[in-house]
Design a protein around this motif. Structure first.
Motif, PDB file in Angstrom:
ATOM      1  N   ASP A 175       0.842  -1.196   0.000  1.00 17.80           N
ATOM      2  CA  ASP A 175       0.000   0.000   0.000  1.00 17.80           C
ATOM      3  C   ASP A 175       0.876   1.245   0.000  1.00 17.80           C
ATOM      4  OD1 ASP A 175      -2.589   1.214  -0.023  1.00 17.80           O
ATOM      5  OD2 ASP A 175      -2.310   1.727   2.086  1.00 17.80           O
ATOM      6  N   LEU A 213       2.469   1.588  -3.426  1.00 14.35           N
ATOM      7  CA  LEU A 213       1.501   2.082  -4.420  1.00 14.35           C
ATOM      8  C   LEU A 213       1.212   3.565  -4.222  1.00 14.35           C
ATOM      9  CD1 LEU A 213      -0.816  -1.018  -4.418  1.00 14.35           C
ATOM     10  CD2 LEU A 213       0.315  -0.096  -6.456  1.00 14.35           C
ATOM     11  N   ARG A 226       1.965   6.351  -7.001  1.00 17.10           N
ATOM     12  CA  ARG A 226       0.906   7.274  -7.438  1.00 17.10           C
ATOM     13  C   ARG A 226       1.410   8.712  -7.409  1.00 17.10           C
ATOM     14  NH1 ARG A 226      -3.773  10.182  -6.619  1.00 17.10           N
ATOM     15  NH2 ARG A 226      -5.648   9.269  -7.564  1.00 17.10           N
ATOM     16  N   ILE A 237      -3.382   1.980 -10.195  1.00 16.54           N
ATOM     17  CA  ILE A 237      -2.858   2.076  -8.832  1.00 16.54           C
ATOM     18  C   ILE A 237      -4.018   2.122  -7.845  1.00 16.54           C
ATOM     19  CG2 ILE A 237      -1.615   3.575  -7.217  1.00 16.54           C
ATOM     20  CD1 ILE A 237       0.141   4.419  -9.663  1.00 16.54           C
ATOM     21  N   ALA A 258      -5.547  -1.263  -7.476  1.00 16.24           N
ATOM     22  CA  ALA A 258      -4.706  -2.151  -6.671  1.00 16.24           C
ATOM     23  C   ALA A 258      -4.864  -1.835  -5.182  1.00 16.24           C
ATOM     24  CB  ALA A 258      -3.241  -2.030  -7.083  1.00 16.24           C
ATOM     25  N   ARG A 259      -4.919  -0.565  -4.839  1.00 11.74           N
ATOM     26  CA  ARG A 259      -5.116  -0.176  -3.438  1.00 11.74           C
ATOM     27  C   ARG A 259      -6.501  -0.610  -2.944  1.00 11.74           C
ATOM     28  NH1 ARG A 259      -4.473   5.146  -1.694  1.00 11.74           N
ATOM     29  NH2 ARG A 259      -3.940   4.199   0.304  1.00 11.74           N
ATOM     30  N   TYR A 314      -5.689  -8.370  -2.843  1.00 12.99           N
ATOM     31  CA  TYR A 314      -4.405  -7.992  -3.440  1.00 12.99           C
ATOM     32  C   TYR A 314      -3.409  -9.145  -3.343  1.00 12.99           C
ATOM     33  CZ  TYR A 314      -0.222  -5.364  -4.568  1.00 12.99           C
ATOM     34  OH  TYR A 314       0.936  -4.905  -5.161  1.00 12.99           O
ATOM     35  N   PRO A 349       3.677  -3.526  -9.067  1.00  9.23           N
ATOM     36  CA  PRO A 349       2.736  -3.588  -7.941  1.00  9.23           C
ATOM     37  C   PRO A 349       1.263  -3.507  -8.336  1.00  9.23           C
ATOM     38  CG  PRO A 349       4.027  -1.560  -7.882  1.00  9.23           C
ATOM     39  CD  PRO A 349       4.569  -2.387  -8.993  1.00  9.23           C
ATOM     40  N   THR A 350       0.972  -3.161  -9.589  1.00  9.40           N
ATOM     41  CA  THR A 350      -0.416  -3.104 -10.044  1.00  9.40           C
ATOM     42  C   THR A 350      -0.855  -4.402 -10.728  1.00  9.40           C
ATOM     43  OG1 THR A 350       0.272  -2.097 -12.135  1.00  9.40           O
ATOM     44  CG2 THR A 350      -0.380  -0.596 -10.357  1.00  9.40           C
TER      45      THR A 350
END
Length: 134
Positions: A24, A27, A31, A80, A83-84, A92, A111-112
């Motif tokens: 998190d 991400l 962002r 992003i 994903a969060r 996730y 990470p996405t």
């Protein structure tokens, strides 16, 4: 926690609270970096008036490339955010198609990521076959 500590964790700890907090934060950082890069690319676009036709064409080409790059980065923001959202929902790190773990190494690189490597490869092969039939 750093990447080395993350990768050293036991498989049974996959997507525990500590790992979810790590991703998190990563991400969120991604962002902000992306938003900053978009702003910087807008500033880089040079709209000065130039009388020489070839200089003007060069400036327009550079501006078009900068806009294309900014648009590509802009498209990353919803990924992003998505994903969060998966982190908050507890999904996730797991492939949205197969439910299998995506893997820490892949998530560190992307990470996405929504798909495991196997499913992503299968989907890309399907896409290529579809494009070949056109």
């Amino acid at each position: 926690m750093d990447e080395k500590a993350l990768l050293a964790m036991d498989q049974a700890d996959y997507m525990n609270a500590e790992q979810l907090a790590f991703f998190d934060a990563r991400l969120l950082e991604l962002r902000q970096e992306t938003l900053d890069e978009i702003e910087a690319s807008k500033v880089d676009i040079n709209y000065e008036r130039v009388s020489d036709v070839s200089d003007r064409a060069t400036l327009e080409e550079e501006a078009q490339l900068a806009l294309r790059l900014a648009d590509r980065k802009r498209q990353l923001i919803p990924k992003i955010d998505k994903a969060r959202q998966r982190i908050r929902q507890g999904d996730y790190g797991y492939c949205i198609e197969s439910g299998e773990p995506i893997g820490l190494a892949r998530l560190l690189i992307r990470p996405t990521a929504e798909y495991s490597t196997d499913i992503k490869n299968i989907n890309e092969k399907r896409e290529r076959r579809y494009e070949d039939k056109r």
